[in-house]
Design a protein around this motif. Structure first.
Motif: not given
Length: 145
Positions: A93-99, A120-128
């Motif tokens: 999911e889109t998180g603070a680091l992505t933004w 589009c980069i999973p390493e920059l997104q939050d994980v549920e």
């Protein structure tokens, strides 16, 4: 058959009235709680450790919840919802680091589409973390808190 006779299934006629000793205007009788062995009122529920007929009553104990830390990779757990032993499935999911990374790219002049790359980069997104059986969320991993 006579029209004045009552049917066989009918209840008996009302016998109350002024001569029956009960006045409909009287208040109902006062409630008295049941008395215990020493003449004191009994409690609404048995106290802790109370024994009655071989059964011991006790207060419910609080449930201890173990807080587990989830990471960016799947974990093997017992699902708290369906009680199955599973390896979690991941949903990004889109998180603070992505933004934040997207905003920094815009500041450096990458505003014509390159600023969308962090989404589009999973390493920059939050994980549920979800249970693969009941599909309920069991935990989250946030890149920035």
């Amino acid at each position: 058959m006579s029209s004045t006779s009552a049917p066989k299934d009918a209840p008996p006629p009302y016998q109350g009235g002024a001569d029956s000793g009960h006045n409909p205007q009287d208040p109902p009788p006062k409630y008295e709680p049941p008395k215990g062995p020493q003449g004191y009122p009994q409690p609404a529920y048995p106290p802790q450790g109370y024994q009655s007929g071989g059964v011991v009553y006790s207060q419910p104990q609080p449930v201890t919840v173990i807080q587990m830390s989830y990471g960016p990779s799947p974990v093997t757990i017992n699902c708290p919802h369906c009680q199955n032993h599973v390896t979690t499935s991941l949903v990004y999911e889109t998180g603070a680091l992505t933004w934040i990374v997207s905003g920094v790219l815009c500041l450096f002049g990458c505003w014509l589409g390159c600023c969308l790359i962090p989404f589009c980069i999973p390493e920059l997104q939050d994980v549920e973390h979800r249970c693969p059986n009941c599909y309920r969320v069991v935990g989250m991993f946030r890149r920035l808190s």
